[in-house]
Design a protein around this motif. Sequence first.
Motif, mmCIF file in Angstrom:
data_model
loop_
_atom_site.group_PDB
_atom_site.id
_atom_site.type_symbol
_atom_site.label_atom_id
_atom_site.label_comp_id
_atom_site.label_asym_id
_atom_site.label_seq_id
_atom_site.Cartn_x
_atom_site.Cartn_y
_atom_site.Cartn_z
ATOM 1 N N GLY A 25 44.846 -24.153 59.993
ATOM 2 C CA GLY A 25 46.151 -23.500 59.930
ATOM 3 C C GLY A 25 46.159 -22.211 59.894
ATOM 4 O O GLY A 25 47.161 -21.655 59.204
ATOM 5 N N ARG A 26 45.316 -21.474 60.654
ATOM 6 C CA ARG A 26 45.393 -20.122 60.700
ATOM 7 C C ARG A 26 45.700 -19.615 62.182
ATOM 8 O O ARG A 26 45.233 -20.519 63.175
ATOM 9 C CB ARG A 26 44.226 -19.508 60.265
ATOM 10 N N THR A 27 45.896 -18.244 62.466
ATOM 11 C CA THR A 27 45.914 -17.755 64.053
ATOM 12 C C THR A 27 44.549 -17.581 64.425
ATOM 13 O O THR A 27 43.617 -17.575 63.579
ATOM 14 C CB THR A 27 46.872 -16.857 63.778
ATOM 15 N N HIS A 28 44.463 -17.523 65.562
ATOM 16 C CA HIS A 28 43.122 -17.260 66.413
ATOM 17 C C HIS A 28 42.740 -15.972 65.876
ATOM 18 O O HIS A 28 41.283 -15.847 65.346
ATOM 19 C CB HIS A 28 43.320 -17.034 67.888
ATOM 20 N N ARG A 29 43.383 -14.965 65.569
ATOM 21 C CA ARG A 29 42.766 -13.557 65.035
ATOM 22 C C ARG A 29 42.416 -13.912 63.832
ATOM 23 O O ARG A 29 41.400 -13.163 63.477
ATOM 24 C CB ARG A 29 44.151 -12.460 65.283
ATOM 25 N N GLN A 30 43.335 -14.484 63.093
ATOM 26 C CA GLN A 30 42.711 -14.710 61.599
ATOM 27 C C GLN A 30 41.415 -15.442 61.440
ATOM 28 O O GLN A 30 40.555 -15.020 60.391
ATOM 29 C CB GLN A 30 43.827 -15.400 60.508
ATOM 30 N N THR A 31 41.343 -16.543 62.114
ATOM 31 C CA THR A 31 40.157 -17.067 62.040
ATOM 32 C C THR A 31 39.125 -16.240 62.605
ATOM 33 O O THR A 31 37.970 -16.461 62.131
ATOM 34 C CB THR A 31 40.661 -18.564 62.792
ATOM 35 N N ASN A 32 39.175 -15.673 63.855
ATOM 36 C CA ASN A 32 38.027 -14.760 64.229
ATOM 37 C C ASN A 32 37.658 -13.770 63.095
ATOM 38 O O ASN A 32 36.362 -13.709 63.005
ATOM 39 C CB ASN A 32 38.741 -14.218 65.560
ATOM 40 N N TYR A 33 38.490 -13.285 62.541
ATOM 41 C CA TYR A 33 38.168 -12.345 61.464
ATOM 42 C C TYR A 33 37.512 -13.027 60.211
ATOM 43 O O TYR A 33 36.384 -12.461 59.720
ATOM 44 C CB TYR A 33 39.368 -11.529 60.760
ATOM 45 N N MET A 34 37.842 -14.243 59.813
ATOM 46 C CA MET A 34 37.204 -15.095 58.738
ATOM 47 C C MET A 34 35.688 -15.439 59.317
ATOM 48 O O MET A 34 34.874 -15.323 58.447
ATOM 49 C CB MET A 34 37.792 -16.332 58.588
ATOM 50 N N LEU A 35 35.586 -15.858 60.468
ATOM 51 C CA LEU A 35 34.142 -16.114 61.057
ATOM 52 C C LEU A 35 33.366 -14.789 61.264
ATOM 53 O O LEU A 35 32.129 -14.752 60.637
ATOM 54 C CB LEU A 35 34.593 -16.687 62.460
ATOM 55 N N ALA A 36 33.926 -13.944 61.774
ATOM 56 C CA ALA A 36 32.962 -12.537 61.885
ATOM 57 C C ALA A 36 32.601 -11.965 60.524
ATOM 58 O O ALA A 36 31.549 -11.188 60.420
ATOM 59 C CB ALA A 36 33.720 -11.636 62.740
ATOM 60 N N SER A 37 33.630 -12.068 59.617
ATOM 61 C CA SER A 37 33.240 -11.503 58.152
ATOM 62 C C SER A 37 32.327 -12.361 57.484
ATOM 63 O O SER A 37 31.693 -12.033 56.352
ATOM 64 C CB SER A 37 34.476 -11.240 57.556
ATOM 65 N N GLY A 38 31.870 -13.651 57.643
ATOM 66 C CA GLY A 38 31.136 -14.585 57.005
ATOM 67 C C GLY A 38 32.090 -15.252 56.047
ATOM 68 O O GLY A 38 31.312 -15.792 54.987
ATOM 69 N N ALA A 39 33.501 -15.240 55.931
ATOM 70 C CA ALA A 39 34.222 -15.874 55.344
ATOM 71 C C ALA A 39 33.990 -17.375 55.240
ATOM 72 O O ALA A 39 34.276 -18.226 54.249
ATOM 73 C CB ALA A 39 35.637 -15.238 55.147
ATOM 74 N N LEU A 40 33.731 -17.976 56.488
ATOM 75 C CA LEU A 40 33.532 -19.648 56.787
ATOM 76 C C LEU A 40 32.342 -19.673 56.860
ATOM 77 O O LEU A 40 31.298 -19.037 57.555
ATOM 78 C CB LEU A 40 34.496 -19.810 58.054
ATOM 79 N N PRO A 41 31.749 -20.850 56.450
ATOM 80 C CA PRO A 41 30.532 -21.276 56.628
ATOM 81 C C PRO A 41 29.991 -21.700 58.221
ATOM 82 O O PRO A 41 30.081 -22.741 58.377
ATOM 83 C CB PRO A 41 30.035 -22.217 55.585
ATOM 84 N N ALA A 42 30.147 -20.610 58.893
ATOM 85 C CA ALA A 42 30.005 -21.068 60.432
ATOM 86 C C ALA A 42 28.937 -20.271 61.204
ATOM 87 O O ALA A 42 28.356 -19.441 60.620
ATOM 88 C CB ALA A 42 31.268 -20.834 61.447
ATOM 89 N N LYS A 43 28.387 -20.796 62.254
ATOM 90 C CA LYS A 43 27.564 -20.098 62.958
ATOM 91 C C LYS A 43 27.813 -19.974 64.323
ATOM 92 O O LYS A 43 28.606 -20.587 64.913
ATOM 93 C CB LYS A 43 25.934 -20.851 62.931
ATOM 94 N N LYS A 44 27.120 -18.770 65.130
ATOM 95 C CA LYS A 44 27.550 -18.586 66.478
ATOM 96 C C LYS A 44 26.398 -19.140 67.269
ATOM 97 O O LYS A 44 25.137 -18.689 66.909
ATOM 98 C CB LYS A 44 27.615 -17.066 66.627
ATOM 99 N N VAL A 45 26.775 -19.960 68.032
ATOM 100 C CA VAL A 45 25.709 -20.584 69.007
ATOM 101 C C VAL A 45 25.974 -20.268 70.490
ATOM 102 O O VAL A 45 26.823 -20.729 70.809
ATOM 103 C CB VAL A 45 25.545 -22.205 68.732
ATOM 104 N N GLY A 46 24.940 -19.594 70.962
ATOM 105 C CA GLY A 46 25.188 -19.353 72.548
ATOM 106 C C GLY A 46 26.552 -18.576 72.966
ATOM 107 O O GLY A 46 27.274 -18.898 73.583
ATOM 108 N N GLY A 47 27.042 -17.622 71.960
ATOM 109 C CA GLY A 47 28.337 -17.010 72.010
ATOM 110 C C GLY A 47 29.599 -17.837 71.380
ATOM 111 O O GLY A 47 30.697 -17.298 71.824
ATOM 112 N N ARG A 48 29.289 -18.990 71.095
ATOM 113 C CA ARG A 48 30.466 -19.747 70.600
ATOM 114 C C ARG A 48 30.246 -20.320 69.198
ATOM 115 O O ARG A 48 29.258 -20.458 68.773
ATOM 116 C CB ARG A 48 30.658 -21.013 71.344
ATOM 117 N N TRP A 49 31.352 -19.979 68.323
ATOM 118 C CA TRP A 49 31.482 -20.570 67.028
ATOM 119 C C TRP A 49 31.284 -22.058 66.713
ATOM 120 O O TRP A 49 32.156 -22.617 67.548
ATOM 121 C CB TRP A 49 32.626 -19.954 66.146
ATOM 122 N N VAL A 50 30.651 -22.480 65.778
ATOM 123 C CA VAL A 50 30.448 -23.762 65.463
ATOM 124 C C VAL A 50 30.538 -23.886 63.905
ATOM 125 O O VAL A 50 29.763 -23.090 63.302
ATOM 126 C CB VAL A 50 29.254 -24.348 66.423
#
Length: 65
Positions: A25-50
């Motif tokens: 329930g966040r915007t693309h921009r908010q989510t991208n920031y959360m992913l890039a800053s490590g706030a969400l437990p995700a990984k980048k695989v081949g240039g795509r977040w998962v």
Amino acid sequence: MATTEKTDHSLDLIWEVEEIARIIGRTHRQTNYMLASGALPAKKVGGRWVIERSKLIAFFMEDAA
């Protein structure tokens, strides 16, 4: 009856910023920031977040407790 397709629910993956944003329930921009800053437990695989759905749920459940 044999089936060649096996469904493994332990790896229910969510791909791409747009889909993760929709689920949390966040915007693309908010989510991208959360992913890039490590706030969400995700990984980048081949240039795509998962992210694993179970880890995303656990992350927010821990936050609510």
